[in-house]
Design a protein around this motif. Structure first.
Motif, PDB file in Angstrom:
ATOM      1  N   PHE A  62      -8.267  -5.421  -2.456  1.00  0.00           N
ATOM      2  CA  PHE A  62      -8.510  -5.687  -1.041  1.00  0.00           C
ATOM      3  C   PHE A  62     -10.002  -5.852  -0.787  1.00  0.00           C
ATOM      4  CE2 PHE A  62      -4.495  -5.260   1.131  1.00  0.00           C
ATOM      5  CZ  PHE A  62      -3.698  -4.587   0.208  1.00  0.00           C
TER       6      PHE A  62
ATOM      7  N   GLY B 238      -4.852  -2.634   4.910  1.00  0.00           N
ATOM      8  CA  GLY B 238      -5.722  -3.595   4.251  1.00  0.00           C
ATOM      9  C   GLY B 238      -5.493  -4.991   4.794  1.00  0.00           C
TER      10      GLY B 238
ATOM     11  N   SER C 249      -7.896   3.988  -2.085  1.00  0.00           N
ATOM     12  CA  SER C 249      -8.798   4.725  -1.215  1.00  0.00           C
ATOM     13  C   SER C 249      -8.258   6.137  -1.053  1.00  0.00           C
ATOM     14  CB  SER C 249      -8.918   4.043   0.146  1.00  0.00           C
ATOM     15  OG  SER C 249      -9.812   4.738   0.995  1.00  0.00           O
TER      16      SER C 249
ATOM     17  N   LEU D 112       0.850  -1.180   0.000  1.00  0.00           N
ATOM     18  CA  LEU D 112       0.000   0.000   0.000  1.00  0.00           C
ATOM     19  C   LEU D 112       0.893   1.238   0.000  1.00  0.00           C
ATOM     20  CD1 LEU D 112      -2.713  -1.010   2.621  1.00  0.00           C
ATOM     21  CD2 LEU D 112      -3.096  -0.595   0.192  1.00  0.00           C
TER      22      LEU D 112
ATOM     23  N   LEU E 266     -10.610  -1.657   3.097  1.00  0.00           N
ATOM     24  CA  LEU E 266      -9.463  -0.838   3.496  1.00  0.00           C
ATOM     25  C   LEU E 266      -9.862  -0.040   4.725  1.00  0.00           C
ATOM     26  CD1 LEU E 266      -7.834   0.542   0.194  1.00  0.00           C
ATOM     27  CD2 LEU E 266      -6.882  -1.118   1.803  1.00  0.00           C
TER      28      LEU E 266
ATOM     29  N   CYS F 227      -4.218   6.445  -0.973  1.00  0.00           N
ATOM     30  CA  CYS F 227      -3.687   5.131  -0.604  1.00  0.00           C
ATOM     31  C   CYS F 227      -3.915   4.226  -1.808  1.00  0.00           C
ATOM     32  CB  CYS F 227      -4.446   4.610   0.614  1.00  0.00           C
ATOM     33  SG  CYS F 227      -4.018   2.941   1.130  1.00  0.00           S
TER      34      CYS F 227
ATOM     35  N   CYS G  63      -3.263   4.093   6.116  1.00  0.00           N
ATOM     36  CA  CYS G  63      -4.248   3.188   5.537  1.00  0.00           C
ATOM     37  C   CYS G  63      -3.763   1.762   5.743  1.00  0.00           C
ATOM     38  CB  CYS G  63      -4.497   3.489   4.061  1.00  0.00           C
ATOM     39  SG  CYS G  63      -3.120   3.163   2.958  1.00  0.00           S
TER      40      CYS G  63
END
Lengths: 113, 115
Positions: free
Chosen positions: A29, A91, A72, A4, A32, A23, A89
């Motif tokens: 994913f 995941g 994201s 990420l 997130l 991100c 961020c």
């Protein structure tokens, strides 16, 4: 290699301005998450986005999950000094049956009065 | 608050000495994790545990070992501390809320300096 990638890594703006933190990943994913961390403390969960294209709002913070679930963004409107902190961020991954969370490098945000 | 306590909160030690960091949880979570946090790297997984005596390596496990003899305690040991292990260490537990949602709660961290 970061799974990420967050950008920017550092951001310093004046109170009242708007900002967006990104991100990105080449992997899909199932969800997130965004965490915020203040000095001397551990990260605290802000939000989880699950559905591609989903938008979630938390007061002046708007979180979006990309349609393809690979990226994201976090948008802050009218930033305030209290928004200062490290934004991460993350995941979820399942590797060999084990539940893990992979994190971006973080965005260190400073809001100047 | 997921009831996670890390100890000590700060430690200064010398190169070559063993160091043990403790993570204690009060809510019987199965998964526990140790991360280190360094500028520009975010959080990197050192070791994790998925039950009593069940542990496995993360991405930066060299020079570290862990033990979990009770559900509530997860210990991280630096066998022979080096200056490259100067970092902030975080313990975390996982809560699973449906498909794809691995929510982690973190302790307040241990700041370790190896001189």
């Amino acid at each position: 290699t970061q799974l990420l990638e967050q950008s920017p890594q550092f951001l310093s703006i004046q109170e009242g301005e708007n900002l967006t933190v990104y991100c990105n990943s080449s992997s899909v994913f199932s969800s997130l998450q965004w965490y915020r961390q203040e000095p001397g403390e551990g990260p605290v969960l802000l939000v989880t986005v699950v559905t591609g294209g989903e938008v979630k709002k938390l007061k002046r913070l708007t979180f979006q999950f990309g349609d393809a679930r690979k990226d994201s963004s976090l948008h802050i409107t009218a930033a305030q000094p209290g928004d200062t902190g490290l934004y991460l961020c993350a995941g979820p991954l399942i590797i060999q049956g084990a539940q893990k969370l992979v994190f971006g490098q973080g965005t260190r945000l400073t809001i100047n009065p | 608050d997921a009831g996670i306590t890390q100890s000590p909160r700060h430690k200064v030690t010398e190169t070559g000495t063993p160091v043990t960091l403790r993570c204690h949880q009060t809510e019987n979570h199965r998964y526990m994790y140790w991360y280190r946090q360094d500028p520009g790297h975010g959080l990197r997984l050192i070791h994790y545990s998925y039950g009593v005596k069940d542990t496995d390596k993360g991405e930066v496990s060299d020079g570290y070992s862990v033990s979990r003899s009770k559900t509530e305690d997860f210990l991280l040991t630096l066998e022979s501390a080096t200056s490259s292990q100067t970092s902030v260490y975080f313990c975390a537990i996982s809560e699973f809320r449906g498909s794809g949602k691995n929510i982690q709660y973190f302790g307040a961290g241990t700041r370790l300096s190896v001189l």
